[in-house]
Enzyme design. Structure first.
Site, PDB file in Angstrom:
ATOM      1  N   TYR A 128       5.472 -13.202   2.715  1.00  0.00           N
ATOM      2  CA  TYR A 128       5.175 -12.207   3.507  1.00  0.00           C
ATOM      3  C   TYR A 128       6.994 -12.156   3.087  1.00  0.00           C
ATOM      4  CZ  TYR A 128       4.533  -7.797   5.122  1.00  0.00           C
ATOM      5  OH  TYR A 128       4.625  -6.130   5.702  1.00  0.00           O
ATOM      6  N   LYS A 181       8.488  -8.694   0.362  1.00  0.00           N
ATOM      7  CA  LYS A 181       8.677  -6.904   0.685  1.00  0.00           C
ATOM      8  C   LYS A 181      10.457  -7.568   0.406  1.00  0.00           C
ATOM      9  CE  LYS A 181       5.873  -5.567   1.854  1.00  0.00           C
ATOM     10  NZ  LYS A 181       4.891  -4.516   0.869  1.00  0.00           N
TER      11      LYS A 181
HETATM   12  N1  LIG Z   1       1.181  -3.073   9.762  1.00  0.00           N
HETATM   13  C1  LIG Z   1       2.952  -3.713   9.705  1.00  0.00           C
HETATM   14  O1  LIG Z   1       3.165  -3.234  10.866  1.00  0.00           O
HETATM   15  C2  LIG Z   1       3.535  -3.675   8.738  1.00  0.00           C
HETATM   16  C3  LIG Z   1       5.096  -2.868   8.840  1.00  0.00           C
HETATM   17  C4  LIG Z   1       5.544  -3.204   7.506  1.00  0.00           C
HETATM   18  C5  LIG Z   1       4.976  -3.015   6.082  1.00  0.00           C
HETATM   19  N2  LIG Z   1       4.090  -3.181   5.890  1.00  0.00           N
HETATM   20  C6  LIG Z   1       3.323  -2.850   4.843  1.00  0.00           C
HETATM   21  O2  LIG Z   1       2.046  -1.538   4.821  1.00  0.00           O
HETATM   22  C7  LIG Z   1       0.510  -2.121   3.981  1.00  0.00           C
HETATM   23  C8  LIG Z   1      -0.273  -2.038   4.574  1.00  0.00           C
HETATM   24  O3  LIG Z   1      -0.761  -2.586   6.034  1.00  0.00           O
HETATM   25  P1  LIG Z   1      -1.646  -2.693   6.606  1.00  0.00           P
HETATM   26  O4  LIG Z   1      -0.886  -2.591   7.904  1.00  0.00           O
HETATM   27  O5  LIG Z   1      -2.610  -0.988   6.161  1.00  0.00           O
HETATM   28  O6  LIG Z   1      -2.672  -4.011   6.171  1.00  0.00           O
HETATM   29  P2  LIG Z   1      -3.910  -3.847   6.188  1.00  0.00           P
HETATM   30  O7  LIG Z   1      -4.780  -2.900   6.669  1.00  0.00           O
HETATM   31  O8  LIG Z   1      -4.505  -5.388   6.306  1.00  0.00           O
HETATM   32  O9  LIG Z   1      -4.561  -3.131   4.761  1.00  0.00           O
HETATM   33  C9  LIG Z   1      -4.180  -4.234   3.624  1.00  0.00           C
HETATM   34  C10 LIG Z   1      -5.016  -3.116   2.502  1.00  0.00           C
HETATM   35  O10 LIG Z   1      -4.059  -3.856   1.302  1.00  0.00           O
HETATM   36  C11 LIG Z   1      -5.437  -4.092   0.382  1.00  0.00           C
HETATM   37  N3  LIG Z   1      -5.232  -5.430  -0.261  1.00  0.00           N
HETATM   38  C12 LIG Z   1      -5.154  -6.353  -0.092  1.00  0.00           C
HETATM   39  N4  LIG Z   1      -4.902  -7.547  -1.138  1.00  0.00           N
HETATM   40  C13 LIG Z   1      -5.154  -6.211  -2.239  1.00  0.00           C
HETATM   41  C14 LIG Z   1      -5.860  -6.533  -3.735  1.00  0.00           C
HETATM   42  N5  LIG Z   1      -5.386  -7.867  -4.296  1.00  0.00           N
HETATM   43  N6  LIG Z   1      -5.931  -5.705  -3.964  1.00  0.00           N
HETATM   44  C15 LIG Z   1      -5.617  -4.637  -4.136  1.00  0.00           C
HETATM   45  N7  LIG Z   1      -5.791  -3.887  -2.418  1.00  0.00           N
HETATM   46  C16 LIG Z   1      -5.323  -5.535  -1.652  1.00  0.00           C
HETATM   47  C17 LIG Z   1      -6.626  -4.497   1.367  1.00  0.00           C
HETATM   48  O11 LIG Z   1      -7.795  -4.226   0.797  1.00  0.00           O
HETATM   49  P3  LIG Z   1      -9.168  -5.710   1.651  1.00  0.00           P
HETATM   50  O12 LIG Z   1      -9.934  -4.397   2.670  1.00  0.00           O
HETATM   51  O13 LIG Z   1     -10.103  -4.803   0.620  1.00  0.00           O
HETATM   52  O14 LIG Z   1      -8.504  -6.591   2.361  1.00  0.00           O
HETATM   53  C18 LIG Z   1      -6.207  -3.325   2.643  1.00  0.00           C
HETATM   54  O15 LIG Z   1      -6.318  -2.268   1.930  1.00  0.00           O
HETATM   55  C19 LIG Z   1       1.021  -3.565   2.893  1.00  0.00           C
HETATM   56  O16 LIG Z   1       2.270  -3.617   1.775  1.00  0.00           O
HETATM   57  C20 LIG Z   1       2.683  -4.096   4.465  1.00  0.00           C
HETATM   58  O17 LIG Z   1       2.993  -4.869   3.819  1.00  0.00           O
HETATM   59  C21 LIG Z   1       2.818  -3.029   7.276  1.00  0.00           C
END
Ligand SMILES: NC(=O)c1ccc[n+]([C@@H]2O[C@H](COP(=O)([O-])OP(=O)(O)OC[C@H]3O[C@@H](n4cnc5c(N)ncnc54)[C@H](OP(=O)(O)O)[C@@H]3O)[C@@H](O)[C@H]2O)c1
Length: 317
Positions: free
Chosen positions: A177, A181
């Site tokens: 991860y 990032k």
């Molecule tokens: N949440 C946090 O605290 C946090 C912190 C730092 C950075 N981020 C970043 O923010 C972004 C979103 O995070 P989140 O918390 O919203 O995560 P999440 O709720 O797990 O959602 C992830 C999204 O990405 C999609 N995805 C995964 N693999 C994919 C693929 N191969 N092709 C297209 N879509 C795909 C998932 O679709 P599926 O439902 O099909 O799996 C889902 O729509 C990520 O890049 C993450 O690294 C999040």
């Protein structure tokens, strides 16, 4: 200079503007689409799973009945899918912004490889977006648009391996991860340096959502349905976490604030929570040597070169 009266609950009117978001079916991607559509934008919602995507579209329409939405299949871990989706979008009128949100946040326990031959987490989070950005660059340039990449606080807190981006030798889920990032953020900052140098009228910014938990997020049928366990764990971390709806504020501001500029990093005011403000990126992600190295790696791994960046200046009508 960024305004300090930005209200994420009262966005500027985005009528006539077009945005594309990856990973739109849940989490930050879904709430970003909801916020953009609520402000009047045309939103191209993309996701890898068509039924999840149509549920997310319906959930937005339930809250914003006149939302201007389009859906498109896009799996960022698959370069063929990235190319096909980009081909659908790029022939149309300009694109004002793209949010590279899709990501694996809970990597598999053991190393997995995509059909293109790359480690799954870096392929999904970084390489697919690099290829997509290059393919959409003409559409973005036509609208003098911008791209926003999703970084993470993890790039500040944990070491990164510059020699082995795909962790062939020493894979752990968390290291995968962090690698992804650092790569995503470094590509975002490097893109801005290269676009400026070639006078391409597209800005590249990076944003992070702090610590945004499903267990702190409101229930939306078919989109956000946190289990009792997740709610309990979210409650335990209430002081240092926020909902995914709030997590979308910084990426959305980076995407639409008229005063935001290429090369900036946006995130929550209190690191893990809060209103969206300009923040300081981790040193490794803005290091030009790291950026150049990541760029060459992404170029070779995807066999995709961005247009306009070699020699010739871009001429727009
Ligand atoms: N949440 C946090 O605290 C946090 C912190 C730092 C950075 N981020 C970043 O923010 C972004 C979103 O995070 P989140 O918390 O919203 O995560 P999440 O709720 O797990 O959602 C992830 C999204 O990405 C999609 N995805 C995964 N693999 C994919 C693929 N191969 N092709 C297209 N879509 C795909 C998932 O679709 P599926 O439902 O099909 O799996 C889902 O729509 C990520 O890049 C993450 O690294 C999040």
């Amino acid at each position: 200079m960024a305004r300090n009266d930005w209200d994420p609950n009262d966005l500027p009117d985005l009528s006539g503007r077009r945005y594309l978001v990856t990973g739109s079916n849940t989490g930050l991607g879904f709430f970003s689409c909801l916020q953009l559509a609520g402000a009047g934008a045309h939103v191209v919602m993309t996701a890898r799973n068509p039924s999840k995507l149509s549920r997310a579209r319906a959930a937005i329409l339930a809250q914003v009945p006149d939302a201007d939405l389009e859906t498109l299949a896009l799996d960022t871990s698959n370069l063929g899918s990235v190319r096909a989706a980009a081909a659908t979008v790029r022939g149309r009128v300009g694109l004002h912004g793209v949010l590279f949100n899709a990501g694996i946040v809970h990597p598999p326990k053991t190393r997995e490889v995509t059909r293109d031959g790359h480690e799954l987490v870096i392929a999904t989070n970084a390489l697919g977006h690099y290829a997509l950005a290059g393919a959409l660059l003409p559409a973005l340039a036509a609208a003098r648009g911008r791209m926003v990449w999703l970084g993470s606080v993890a790039t500040k807190l944990f070491p990164w391996d510059p020699i082995d981006p795909e962790l062939v030798d020493d894979y752990t889920p968390w290291r995968a991860y962090v690698q992804s990032k650092v790569a995503t953020s470094a590509l975002g900052f490097e893109a801005d340096r290269r676009l400026r140098a070639a006078s391409v009228p597209v800005a590249s910014l990076v944003a992070h959502p702090g610590y945004s938990l499903g267990g702190r997020t409101r229930r939306i049928a078919g989109v956000s349905v946190p289990s009792r366990r997740k709610r309990f764990l979210g409650g335990l971390q209430a002081a240092v976490s926020q909902s995914k709806e709030s997590g979308a504020w910084a990426p959305v501001r980076a995407l639409i604030d008229p005063e935001a500029e290429g090369g900036q990093y946006w995130g929550p005011a209190r690191t893990y929570t809060g209103s969206p403000v300009l923040v300081r990126p981790s040193r490794v992600t803005i290091d030009p040597d790291v950026g150049a190295r990541m760029w060459h790696y992404a170029e070779h791994a995807t066999r995709a070169e961005w247009p306009y960046l070699k020699g010739r200046k871009l001429r727009l009508r």
